[in-house]
Design a protein around this motif. Structure first.
Motif, PDB file in Angstrom:
ATOM      1  N   GLU B   3       0.673  -0.619  -0.336  1.00 54.16           N
ATOM      2  CA  GLU B   3       0.399  -0.158   0.063  1.00 54.16           C
ATOM      3  C   GLU B   3       0.722   1.561   0.392  1.00 54.16           C
ATOM      4  OE1 GLU B   3      -3.078  -0.461   3.436  1.00 54.16           O
ATOM      5  OE2 GLU B   3      -4.493  -1.642   1.676  1.00 54.16           O
ATOM      6  N   GLN B   6       1.424   1.993  -3.569  1.00 55.51           N
ATOM      7  CA  GLN B   6       0.829   2.469  -4.102  1.00 55.51           C
ATOM      8  C   GLN B   6       0.694   4.124  -4.058  1.00 55.51           C
ATOM      9  OE1 GLN B   6      -1.816  -0.680  -2.674  1.00 55.51           O
ATOM     10  NE2 GLN B   6      -2.575  -1.287  -4.582  1.00 55.51           N
ATOM     11  N   LEU B   7       0.358   4.269  -2.755  1.00 53.00           N
ATOM     12  CA  LEU B   7       0.548   5.843  -2.603  1.00 53.00           C
ATOM     13  C   LEU B   7       2.447   6.724  -3.427  1.00 53.00           C
ATOM     14  CD1 LEU B   7      -0.357   5.804   0.861  1.00 53.00           C
ATOM     15  CD2 LEU B   7      -1.708   5.834  -1.026  1.00 53.00           C
ATOM     16  N   PHE B  10       1.699   6.916  -7.002  1.00 52.37           N
ATOM     17  CA  PHE B  10       0.753   7.705  -7.458  1.00 52.37           C
ATOM     18  C   PHE B  10       1.180   9.193  -6.937  1.00 52.37           C
ATOM     19  CE2 PHE B  10      -3.011   9.228  -8.611  1.00 52.37           C
ATOM     20  CZ  PHE B  10      -3.615   9.680  -7.662  1.00 52.37           C
ATOM     21  N   ILE B  54      -8.524  13.560  -4.551  1.00 54.63           N
ATOM     22  CA  ILE B  54      -8.166  13.092  -5.770  1.00 54.63           C
ATOM     23  C   ILE B  54      -8.825  14.015  -7.353  1.00 54.63           C
ATOM     24  CG2 ILE B  54      -8.092  11.615  -7.320  1.00 54.63           C
ATOM     25  CD1 ILE B  54      -7.740   9.381  -4.949  1.00 54.63           C
ATOM     26  N   SER B  64      -9.570  13.993 -15.821  1.00 53.00           N
ATOM     27  CA  SER B  64     -10.187  13.811 -15.116  1.00 53.00           C
ATOM     28  C   SER B  64      -9.669  12.738 -14.333  1.00 53.00           C
ATOM     29  CB  SER B  64     -11.860  12.060 -16.367  1.00 53.00           C
ATOM     30  OG  SER B  64     -10.005  10.694 -16.464  1.00 53.00           O
ATOM     31  N   PRO B  65     -10.144  12.222 -12.719  1.00 49.64           N
ATOM     32  CA  PRO B  65     -10.399  11.626 -12.612  1.00 49.64           C
ATOM     33  C   PRO B  65      -9.745   9.915 -12.977  1.00 49.64           C
ATOM     34  CG  PRO B  65     -11.925  12.284 -11.524  1.00 49.64           C
ATOM     35  CD  PRO B  65     -11.620  12.883 -12.827  1.00 49.64           C
ATOM     36  N   SER B  66     -10.223   9.602 -13.683  1.00 57.04           N
ATOM     37  CA  SER B  66      -9.600   8.048 -14.088  1.00 57.04           C
ATOM     38  C   SER B  66      -8.144   8.738 -14.576  1.00 57.04           C
ATOM     39  CB  SER B  66     -10.759   7.717 -14.841  1.00 57.04           C
ATOM     40  OG  SER B  66     -11.134   8.214 -15.780  1.00 57.04           O
ATOM     41  N   LEU B  69      -6.070   9.010 -12.232  1.00 57.01           N
ATOM     42  CA  LEU B  69      -5.242   7.153 -11.543  1.00 57.01           C
ATOM     43  C   LEU B  69      -4.656   6.076 -12.956  1.00 57.01           C
ATOM     44  CD1 LEU B  69      -7.573   8.499  -8.998  1.00 57.01           C
ATOM     45  CD2 LEU B  69      -8.040   5.655  -8.686  1.00 57.01           C
ATOM     46  N   LYS B  70      -4.917   6.752 -14.142  1.00 56.05           N
ATOM     47  CA  LYS B  70      -3.528   5.366 -14.994  1.00 56.05           C
ATOM     48  C   LYS B  70      -3.055   5.777 -14.141  1.00 56.05           C
ATOM     49  CE  LYS B  70      -6.683   5.245 -19.092  1.00 56.05           C
ATOM     50  NZ  LYS B  70      -6.691   6.468 -19.231  1.00 56.05           N
ATOM     51  N   LEU B  72      -1.257   4.706 -11.534  1.00 57.91           N
ATOM     52  CA  LEU B  72      -1.443   3.474 -10.703  1.00 57.91           C
ATOM     53  C   LEU B  72      -1.806   1.387 -11.211  1.00 57.91           C
ATOM     54  CD1 LEU B  72      -4.177   4.486  -7.645  1.00 57.91           C
ATOM     55  CD2 LEU B  72      -1.391   3.774  -7.996  1.00 57.91           C
ATOM     56  N   ASP B  73      -2.410   2.101 -12.797  1.00 61.89           N
ATOM     57  CA  ASP B  73      -2.297   0.703 -13.401  1.00 61.89           C
ATOM     58  C   ASP B  73      -1.116   0.262 -13.966  1.00 61.89           C
ATOM     59  OD1 ASP B  73      -4.828   1.322 -13.590  1.00 61.89           O
ATOM     60  OD2 ASP B  73      -5.118   2.006 -15.920  1.00 61.89           O
TER      61      ASP B  73
END
Lengths: 73, 73
Positions: B3, B6-7, B10, B54, B64-66, B69-70, B72-73
């Motif tokens: 985790e 991940q942070l 990001f 976010i 956009s938010p999505s 968040l890419k 993190l992919d």
């Protein structure tokens, strides 16, 4: 869109995906390692959920976090 | 991926986008309505930021938010 509406929209999006996968809130809670009440609160738009929980829910639904957030676009 | 990683991933992603847009942490803070120290903490991976923040950071970066968040992919 107000912040409450953003949370509500995101919650409804999660509910739609969960139901499409035939999962109960209980099952999604188990898969994501979160409490069922928390999942219920997220789906009702009552939770400003943190990134790590977004990631957990996305992975529990078999999606990437960015895919899950498309519900906000 | 843990985790924390991940942070951190990001946060680094946000920093990369911010710098690519020639923005300082101060400017991103102003655009997003968040505190500069908070932005610094996010970029260092020290913050498990909530959905509404976010969304604020994404919109401040014109994404956009999505899309955001890419990272993190």
């Amino acid at each position: 869109m107000t912040e409450n509406n953003q949370l509500r929209k995101f919650g409804e999006h999660i509910r739609t995906i969960r139901k499409a996968q035939g999962l109960s809130q209980e099952q999604l809670a188990e898969l994501s390692g979160l409490h069922r009440n928390y999942i219920g609160g997220v789906e009702r738009g009552e939770r400003n959920l943190a990134l790590l929980n977004i990631i957990r829910i996305a992975h529990a639904l078999g999606m990437s976090p960015s895919e899950l957030l498309k519900g906000l676009d």
